[in-house]
Structures are given as C-alpha cells and as structure tokens.
Write a protein that holds these residues in place. Structure first.
Motif, PDB file in Angstrom:
ATOM      1  N   ILE A  80      43.191  48.956  38.525  1.00  0.00           N
ATOM      2  CA  ILE A  80      42.547  49.633  37.357  1.00  0.00           C
ATOM      3  C   ILE A  80      41.963  47.877  36.884  1.00  0.00           C
ATOM      4  O   ILE A  80      41.479  46.958  37.508  1.00  0.00           O
ATOM      5  CB  ILE A  80      44.248  48.565  36.308  1.00  0.00           C
ATOM      6  CG1 ILE A  80      45.306  49.492  37.308  1.00  0.00           C
ATOM      7  CG2 ILE A  80      43.607  48.425  35.236  1.00  0.00           C
ATOM      8  CD1 ILE A  80      45.279  50.924  35.833  1.00  0.00           C
ATOM      9  N   GLN A  81      40.747  48.805  36.285  1.00  0.00           N
ATOM     10  CA  GLN A  81      39.572  47.823  36.114  1.00  0.00           C
ATOM     11  C   GLN A  81      40.008  46.745  34.754  1.00  0.00           C
ATOM     12  O   GLN A  81      40.320  47.828  33.306  1.00  0.00           O
ATOM     13  CB  GLN A  81      38.259  48.300  35.436  1.00  0.00           C
ATOM     14  CG  GLN A  81      38.021  49.187  36.683  1.00  0.00           C
ATOM     15  CD  GLN A  81      37.750  48.960  37.995  1.00  0.00           C
ATOM     16  OE1 GLN A  81      38.257  48.022  38.064  1.00  0.00           O
ATOM     17  NE2 GLN A  81      36.721  49.137  38.915  1.00  0.00           N
ATOM     18  N   ASN A  82      39.950  46.277  34.601  1.00  0.00           N
ATOM     19  CA  ASN A  82      40.877  44.540  33.458  1.00  0.00           C
ATOM     20  C   ASN A  82      39.450  44.647  32.211  1.00  0.00           C
ATOM     21  O   ASN A  82      39.960  44.726  31.003  1.00  0.00           O
ATOM     22  CB  ASN A  82      40.960  43.288  33.585  1.00  0.00           C
ATOM     23  CG  ASN A  82      42.255  43.330  34.775  1.00  0.00           C
ATOM     24  OD1 ASN A  82      42.682  44.095  34.327  1.00  0.00           O
ATOM     25  ND2 ASN A  82      42.139  42.533  35.477  1.00  0.00           N
ATOM     26  N   ASP A  83      38.218  44.937  32.169  1.00  0.00           N
ATOM     27  CA  ASP A  83      37.448  45.120  31.337  1.00  0.00           C
ATOM     28  C   ASP A  83      36.382  46.073  30.883  1.00  0.00           C
ATOM     29  O   ASP A  83      35.088  45.543  31.408  1.00  0.00           O
ATOM     30  CB  ASP A  83      36.434  43.125  31.620  1.00  0.00           C
ATOM     31  CG  ASP A  83      36.185  42.967  30.842  1.00  0.00           C
ATOM     32  OD1 ASP A  83      36.619  43.251  29.949  1.00  0.00           O
ATOM     33  OD2 ASP A  83      35.105  42.108  30.666  1.00  0.00           O
ATOM     34  N   LEU A  84      37.000  46.958  31.021  1.00  0.00           N
ATOM     35  CA  LEU A  84      35.974  47.991  31.040  1.00  0.00           C
ATOM     36  C   LEU A  84      35.205  48.308  29.425  1.00  0.00           C
ATOM     37  O   LEU A  84      33.791  48.457  29.253  1.00  0.00           O
ATOM     38  CB  LEU A  84      36.956  49.633  30.047  1.00  0.00           C
ATOM     39  CG  LEU A  84      37.712  50.552  31.389  1.00  0.00           C
ATOM     40  CD1 LEU A  84      38.035  50.941  31.340  1.00  0.00           C
ATOM     41  CD2 LEU A  84      36.782  50.190  32.748  1.00  0.00           C
ATOM     42  N   ASP A  85      35.653  47.050  28.414  1.00  0.00           N
ATOM     43  CA  ASP A  85      34.958  46.765  26.963  1.00  0.00           C
ATOM     44  C   ASP A  85      33.371  46.355  27.069  1.00  0.00           C
ATOM     45  O   ASP A  85      32.822  46.993  26.339  1.00  0.00           O
ATOM     46  CB  ASP A  85      35.788  46.810  25.886  1.00  0.00           C
ATOM     47  CG  ASP A  85      36.549  46.910  25.691  1.00  0.00           C
ATOM     48  OD1 ASP A  85      37.024  48.613  25.762  1.00  0.00           O
ATOM     49  OD2 ASP A  85      38.242  46.939  25.183  1.00  0.00           O
TER      50      ASP A  85
END
Ligand code: F0G
Length: 388
Positions: free
Chosen positions: A34-39
């Motif tokens: 899971i990538q935590n900071d896609l934004d």
C-alpha cells in the motif's frame, strides 16, 4: 515518513516492509503493497519503470536500485491487426522489447532492488521460462545468486538458455510449473535466506503496474487485453487502475480482458462459473508461458476484474497460433502465449462484446525469439520459386 506498507487484502492486517515474508501471518493470503502518499505523486527523472518511482517504491534509496532501463516500450498500430480483429483502433503494447525480452523485467527491477535493500544474497523462483530469464539477469547484474526451479523439459529452450547463460543455478523439477511453484512455497517455509522473485512477491506487482501507467498516458482505451497465467499482471493492472482513479488521473476505467489458454483456464472457470474458490487443473497448451493450472494470485486478480468490470475469456491453441501468424506477419512479432492477447480480442469482437469503434490496447508479453519450437516448422521455398 513511512511511504509503503504491506497489507493483507483479505483480513487487512498490516506489516512494515522490512520483512521478506509476503504471506499474511494471520490468514496466509498474499500481501499487497500500500502506497501511503499517492496524492503527492510526481514523476521522477528516470526513464521507463522508475519514472514512476513514487508510485512503485517511493522510499527506496537510489543506491539500491538495480535497473537495465526497462519499460518505455512501443505501442504499435498496424492495418493487418485492425483487419484481423475487426477493430480500427487496436494498439499492441510490445513488452518483448524489454531487456530480457518480456514484461517480467518491469517487476524484476523492483523486486531485485528490494532484495538489495533487504541485504539478500540469494534469490529463488519457479518459472515457465521468462521469470527465470529475468531473475537470472537482474540477480547477476546485482551480484546476487539466483536459483530457478523449472519444469524439466517443459519450458522453451531459448528461455532456459537465457537463465543458464545469465548464470542462474538451474533446479530441474520433475513435474509442471505448479509443482515447481509448490516447491518454492515449501522452501520459503523452511529457509529465510532466499528472496522470492515470483509474483507472490508484491514488489513484482508494483513494477508491472507501469505497463498500465504508460498505456494510460497515451490512450483512453475501452479495453486492455493480455494473456493470463499465474495472474500477476491481472493483479497489477487492476491495482494500477485503482490508484490512477483514486488520484483522479483518469476519467474512465478501461475494462481488463484476461485471456487464458483453453487447456489452462482455471481463472476463466472461477470467474465465469461464479465459484467461491479456484479449482486447480492439469494445464496443457502450446503456449508454454501460460501453462499454469493453479495460479497463486487469483484473489488479487478477481479484485481487478471486479473493479474494472472486466472479462475473463479463453482461446484454443488453434486461435493462438492463428493470431500469432497475423502478429508475426505484420512485422511486429511475439511469442506464442502473447498472441492469446489478440486471439481473445478477436473472439470478443466476433461475439460483439467489443464494438468495432472501441479503442483496445493489447499487451504482447514476450519477444518473437523467446519460443521457437513452433516457428521452425515452416515451408521453405527453392530459389526457382522466388526468381522464375
Ligand atoms: N505471457 C508470458 C510471455 C509469460 O511469460 C507469462 C508468465 C504470462 C504471459 C502470464 O503472466 O503470470 O502474470 O498471468 N510467465 C511466468 C514465468 C509464469 O514463469 O515466466 P501472469
């Protein structure tokens, strides 16, 4: 900042990435990254796969990255492919143009980089051929020993040649790919000095997402088709589309079309038969790359088909051979398994599931030189036939 974590897609247990077991301790399912900071996503200044570093392994230090500039493959349009499929806007994304000749390089660059980060000295995989070629090449490039388990006598000589030449330790398995895969899983239970490079390693999935990132930068396809065996790509492609959608980078989600060979189609039966579990089969098809009867990634793959409202289709060996002749004859060329991608699209066009004005991207997973057994039975002409 913790950029990436491991999470179980079934029970949601979370783990940090500094472990090398990719099975959930609680329920045994294969973990996701899971990538935590896609934004806060931005492109990096690498070429190819690592251009998307912030979407695949944002936290890894450059010094660990093992890359041979994979990715950035061509998207071909050709009238012969359009005529054959009955679809004007069909594009072939050629993954055979990667350094070892298949899409596996995209996942392998990420997984072997992670092996370096974790400090492993040995890698392990089972393979129908392409994974072993990529695992051997990337491991050797990084100075790591690779061990590859292959179904003896049942993989293409060309792929086996690559693995041997790149310096892998070859372990012959008396059985098929599924037996070899079961042996890998057994080994991992007993030993912690091997780093697994099969697509049950979720970093492989992260790398393979980039096929979709590249397609979606160039096209707005209605459908994306590809051959499906162990279901790593099916898993990766759905995850890529979920992430692009959650970042608002795409408006419409293309439908994924996973194509299996008729003699190796447990995922087709699982999805279309609405069964609650996959029923392994004894796999048989001319397309040795996808001769897989017990795919490990079926849960993540199901999620991808559901998210994209996708389709799982199957094609006969005859249809695969026919499609390969068209792809080869168009000057593009691919290995037999890859041709399932086009064969399936033709079948779905013929039954009107795909419309003639739809836009389709079909992925060719491997190079024309990968599997020559089928191609050497040709009709040679005499000089007189040509000149007089
Ligand atoms: N096409 C080719 C050319 C492959 O080599 C493979 C898988 C697939 C399609 C299927 O992809 O497993 O993600 O559904 N080859 C593996 C190997 C199993 O060992 O090389 P998948």
């Amino acid at each position: 900042m913790v950029y990436s974590i491991l999470r179980c897609p079934v029970c949601n247990s979370e783990y940090d990435i500094n472990r090398s077991s990719y099975l959930c301790d609680k329920c045994g399912n294969i973990l996701d990254i899971i990538q935590n900071d896609l934004d806060s996503f931005e492109l990096s200044n690498y070429d190819g796969v690592w251009k998307y570093k912030n979407l695949i392994h944002p936290g890894i230090d450059k010094k660990y990255i093992v890359t041979k500039r994979e990715g950035n493959t061509n998207l071909y349009k050709n009238f012969k492919i359009s005529d054959y499929s009955g679809i004007e806007n069909i594009f072939l994304k050629h993954e055979g143009e990667n350094p070892t000749g298949s899409f596996k390089d995209r996942g392998m660059t990420v997984a072997v980089s992670e092996a370096m980060r974790l400090g492993f000295k040995k890698t392990l995989c089972a393979s129908t051929g392409n994974t072993s070629a990529a695992a051997a090449s990337y491991s050797s490039f990084a100075g790591i020993n690779s061990y590859v388990l292959i179904p003896e006598g049942r993989i293409s000589k060309n792929k086996l040649f690559q693995a041997i030449a790149y310096g892998a330790n070859i372990v012959n398995i008396n059985g098929d790919f599924d037996t070899a895969m079961a042996n890998v899983r057994e080994t991992l239970k007993k030993r912690d000095d091997f780093y697994v490079l099969n697509s049950l390693n979720p970093w492989r999935i992260e790398g393979q997402k980039t096929i979709i990132f590249e397609i979606m930068e160039k096209l707005e396809p209605d459908f994306i088709s590809f051959p499906a065996g162990n279901l790593g790509n099916t898993s990766a492609f759905g995850k890529a589309l979920m992430e692009l959608k959650s970042m608002d980078k795409i408006k419409n989600v293309p439908k994924l079309i996973a194509i299996q060979a008729e003699g190796a189609s447990p995922f087709y039966d699982y999805i279309n038969g609405k069964m609650d579990k996959i029923v392994p089969v004894k796999a048989e098809t001319i397309a040795s790359a996808i001769r897989i009867g017990n795919p490990v990634n079926f849960k993540k793959a199901k999620r991808s088909i559901e998210f994209t409202k996708g389709i799982v289709e199957k094609v006969s060996d005859r249809e695969i051979i026919e499609a390969k002749r068209i792809i080869d004859g168009s000057g593009i060329g691919c290995e037999p398994a890859s041709a399932a991608s086009l064969a399936g699209v033709k079948k779905l066009r013929d039954s009107n599931v795909i419309g003639k004005s739809d836009t389709v991207a079909s992925i060719l997973t491997g190079n024309i030189l990968k599997d020559l057994d089928m191609d050497l039975k040709y009709n040679a002409m005499n000089m007189e036939d040509v000149l007089f």
